[in-house]
Design a protein around this motif. Structure first.
Motif, PDB file in Angstrom:
ATOM      1  N   ASN A  30       9.822  -6.523  13.207  1.00 22.48           N
ATOM      2  CA  ASN A  30      10.284  -7.240  12.013  1.00 22.48           C
ATOM      3  C   ASN A  30      10.353  -6.368  10.760  1.00 22.48           C
ATOM      4  N   TYR A  31       9.992  -5.111  10.868  1.00 21.11           N
ATOM      5  CA  TYR A  31      10.102  -4.209   9.722  1.00 21.11           C
ATOM      6  C   TYR A  31      11.553  -3.763   9.558  1.00 21.11           C
ATOM      7  N   ALA A  32      11.848  -3.290   8.349  1.00 20.85           N
ATOM      8  CA  ALA A  32      13.063  -2.518   8.140  1.00 20.85           C
ATOM      9  C   ALA A  32      12.652  -1.052   8.156  1.00 20.85           C
ATOM     10  N   MET A  33      13.394  -0.246   8.875  1.00 18.22           N
ATOM     11  CA  MET A  33      13.157   1.187   8.933  1.00 18.22           C
ATOM     12  C   MET A  33      14.297   1.871   8.208  1.00 18.22           C
ATOM     13  N   ALA A  34      13.991   2.880   7.423  1.00 22.35           N
ATOM     14  CA  ALA A  34      15.037   3.517   6.638  1.00 22.35           C
ATOM     15  C   ALA A  34      14.803   5.008   6.515  1.00 22.35           C
ATOM     16  N   TRP A  35      15.863   5.691   6.194  1.00 19.32           N
ATOM     17  CA  TRP A  35      15.821   7.100   5.824  1.00 19.32           C
ATOM     18  C   TRP A  35      16.185   7.209   4.343  1.00 19.32           C
ATOM     19  N   PHE A  36      15.359   7.941   3.634  1.00 22.25           N
ATOM     20  CA  PHE A  36      15.620   8.294   2.246  1.00 22.25           C
ATOM     21  C   PHE A  36      15.717   9.813   2.171  1.00 22.25           C
ATOM     22  N   ARG A  37      16.240  10.295   1.062  1.00 21.88           N
ATOM     23  CA  ARG A  37      16.256  11.741   0.858  1.00 21.88           C
ATOM     24  C   ARG A  37      16.009  12.040  -0.620  1.00 21.88           C
ATOM     25  N   GLN A  38      15.475  13.224  -0.849  1.00 19.63           N
ATOM     26  CA  GLN A  38      15.188  13.636  -2.218  1.00 19.63           C
ATOM     27  C   GLN A  38      15.517  15.114  -2.370  1.00 19.63           C
ATOM     28  N   ALA A  97       9.112   2.650   6.198  1.00 17.96           N
ATOM     29  CA  ALA A  97       9.067   1.317   6.799  1.00 17.96           C
ATOM     30  C   ALA A  97       8.712   0.280   5.744  1.00 17.96           C
ATOM     31  N   ASP A  98       9.457  -0.807   5.736  1.00 20.96           N
ATOM     32  CA  ASP A  98       9.262  -1.919   4.797  1.00 20.96           C
ATOM     33  C   ASP A  98       8.811  -3.129   5.610  1.00 20.96           C
ATOM     34  N   ARG A  99       7.606  -3.629   5.388  1.00 16.77           N
ATOM     35  CA  ARG A  99       7.073  -4.734   6.180  1.00 16.77           C
ATOM     36  C   ARG A  99       7.448  -6.099   5.623  1.00 16.77           C
ATOM     37  N   THR A 100       8.074  -6.172   4.466  1.00 14.60           N
ATOM     38  CA  THR A 100       8.459  -7.457   3.874  1.00 14.60           C
ATOM     39  C   THR A 100       9.694  -8.006   4.590  1.00 14.60           C
ATOM     40  N   ALA A 114      10.110  -0.438  -2.497  1.00 16.02           N
ATOM     41  CA  ALA A 114       9.875  -1.569  -1.607  1.00 16.02           C
ATOM     42  C   ALA A 114       9.222  -1.164  -0.290  1.00 16.02           C
ATOM     43  N   TYR A 115       9.211   0.112   0.009  1.00 16.31           N
ATOM     44  CA  TYR A 115       8.744   0.582   1.314  1.00 16.31           C
ATOM     45  C   TYR A 115       7.251   0.872   1.283  1.00 16.31           C
ATOM     46  N   ASP A 116       6.569   0.460   2.364  1.00 17.54           N
ATOM     47  CA  ASP A 116       5.113   0.508   2.411  1.00 17.54           C
ATOM     48  C   ASP A 116       4.577   1.755   3.098  1.00 17.54           C
ATOM     49  N   TYR A 117       5.321   2.294   4.017  1.00 15.00           N
ATOM     50  CA  TYR A 117       4.845   3.431   4.798  1.00 15.00           C
ATOM     51  C   TYR A 117       5.901   4.544   4.762  1.00 15.00           C
ATOM     52  N   TRP A 118       5.403   5.779   4.698  1.00 12.58           N
ATOM     53  CA  TRP A 118       6.284   6.938   4.598  1.00 12.58           C
ATOM     54  C   TRP A 118       5.827   8.051   5.528  1.00 12.58           C
TER      55      TRP A 118
END
Length: 128
Positions: A30-38, A97-100, A114-118
């Protein structure tokens, strides 16, 4: 608690491809998983996201048509296939990962806050 470990970064030339992988420990259902970049001197930006338990995905306009995010539930892995890489894709890439749930099975938040885990990040460098 979810732990994320990225791999697959490296140095490539413009036009090449790379595949990034993110292995999630724990149960990201049920999490959303995402890729970010910086990139240096810039804010962390959303690249692509996917819902762990649904089929929805979302992409930043800058990568649409070039990057593809996918998941392998059996292996607890999220993959970012990056094709036709450009020098402006150079950055440290993070899995998150966003658990909301936001009351819906398809919504994917694009805000880093918004993301809880990195994960720890993996460097991608594209030379011209």
């Amino acid at each position: 608690q979810v732990q994320l470990v990225e791999s697959g970064g490296g140095l490539v030339q413009a036009g090449d491809s790379l595949r990034l992988s993110c292995v999630a420990s724990g149960s990201p259902s049920n999490y959303a998983m995402a890729w970010f970049r910086q990139a240096p001197g810039k804010e962390r930006e959303f690249v692509a996201g996917i819902k762990w338990s649904a089929g929805s995905s979302k992409y930043a306009d800058s990568v649409k048509g070039r990057f593809t995010i996918s998941k392998d539930i059996d292996k607890n892995t999220v993959t970012l296939q990056m094709n036709s890489l450009k020098p402006e894709d150079t950055a440290v890439y993070y899995c998150a990962a966003d658990r909301t749930t936001y009351g819906t099975s398809t919504y994917i938040n694009t805000r880093a806050s918004a993301y809880d885990y990195w994960g720890q990040g993996t460097q991608v460098t594209v030379s011209s």
